[in-house]
Design a protein around this motif. Structure first.
Motif: not given
Length: 359
Positions: A168-169, A171-177, A252-255, A260-261
């Protein structure tokens, strides 16, 4: 069930398909599989990290002749799982004559092809494989590469890479990216790979240069490290493409990048030696339900099946990328097929018992 000692030069934290193949196998089979590896890293129960290459004696792998018996005893193992045909297999083959330790050889494609580059290596590999209790290959394609060694068919088994449910990813990491790289309203094309020439990433950049003439709504993200990093970075700058090169990232970032892709692209070039035995990374992308673009090289079609699109030339790759980026329905259709393909491998009957049938 017997306990085996996996001896390998490919293990975490090294990246790559073989290292992940063994790590998942160990995770699944604990406590029946211990590991002896020369890869530095954190000490864990049943994972023994020892430098078994000498700088003062030849052959360099000679310390294995006393380290393997030592750790067989420490791990209370009844046999060896050979993680690398050469040179690990050579040491275990020799030991078999003195301490009669049974062993199984695990092969992945590149190791088999490297063993064919000289008559001496091919002869030696043949001896190792013939003496083995069993040979385990990561795909039917890799099994086909073993034909030159004339092994009994009942000695060879296929053990596909183990699939894991996608992590699971946050939301904070995805949002930051998204914020860091300004990804809003942009389609993300993703490649996750070791950056070497045969992976064909330079060809993807060339194709995207053509796509960019009519479509600027995307960004190409390359996750990974390797000797081609600087060359690829320079190529992207020269043709002025929106490319993000992340280097090595956390799990975590890879996930988050997978989530996102909009599509995953990896089109390896045909190389008769450094060959793709299967392609675990495609299944990882499929596990996130992502459309996949691949090439018909080695065991890649065995992994991707009919769930992805294939491009083996520059023109094919340009056409496929243009279709994917412009057609929402096509991406959704392929996403569904990807998830089905991943589920097929995820739900395969557990095959790991094949490595525990030893003499």
């Amino acid at each position: 069930m017997e306990r085996l000692l996996l001896v390998t030069v490919d293990y975490l934290p090294h990246t790559g398909g073989v290292a992940n193949y063994y790590a998942r196998l160990v995770q699944h089979l604990q406590p029946h599989l211990a590991v002896l590896t020369c890869v530095p890293g954190s000490e864990e129960h049943g994972i023994y990290r020892k430098n078994f290459y000498s700088s003062v004696i030849w052959p360099k792998w000679l310390p294995l002749l006393w380290l393997i018996p030592k750790y067989l005893k420490i791990a209370k193992a009844q046999g060896v799982l050979v993680g690398n045909l050469l040179p690990i297999g050579t040491a275990v083959w020799l030991l078999n004559y003195f301490i009669k330790v049974p062993y199984i050889v695990s092969v992945h494609g590149l190791d088999v092809q490297l063993a064919k580059v000289s008559r001496w290596k091919k002869w030696l590999a043949g001896k190792i494989l013939t003496k083995a209790s069993k040979v385990v290959a990561n795909s039917q394609f890799t099994i086909s590469l073993l034909a030159d060694f004339n092994l009994a068919k009942n000695k060879i088994n296929c053990l596909y890479p183990l699939c894991l449910e996608p992590a699971k990813s946050t939301t904070a990491i995805q949002g930051a990216l998204v914020k860091k790289y300004n990804l809003k309203q942009r389609r993300v094309i993703l490649t996750v790979s070791r950056l070497v020439a045969r992976k064909g990433i330079a060809r993807v950049l060339e194709a995207l240069a053509e796509v960019a003439k009519s479509d600027h709504s995307w960004v190409y993200v390359i996750v990974g490290e390797g000797p081609e990093y600087d060359k690829l970075e320079q190529q992207a700058k020269q043709i002025n493409l929106p490319v993000i090169m992340t280097g090595r990232v956390s799990q975590e970032e890879l996930v988050s990048w997978y989530n996102l892709c909009d599509c995953f692209v990896l089109t390896p070039l045909n190389n008769q030696i450094d060959i793709e035995g299967f392609g675990m990374v495609y299944l990882e992308a499929m596990g996130f339900g992502k459309p996949v673009v691949a090439s018909r090289v080695g065991g890649v079609p065995e992994a991707v099946g009919e769930a992805g699109l294939y491009a083996d030339t520059h023109l094919e790759l340009v056409n496929v990328l243009q279709r994917l980026l412009s057609n929402d329905n096509l991406r959704q259709e392929l996403a569904s097929k990807s998830q089905q393909r991943f589920n097929y491998y995820l739900n395969l009957q557990d095959q790991t018992s094949v490595i525990f049938t030893i003499r």
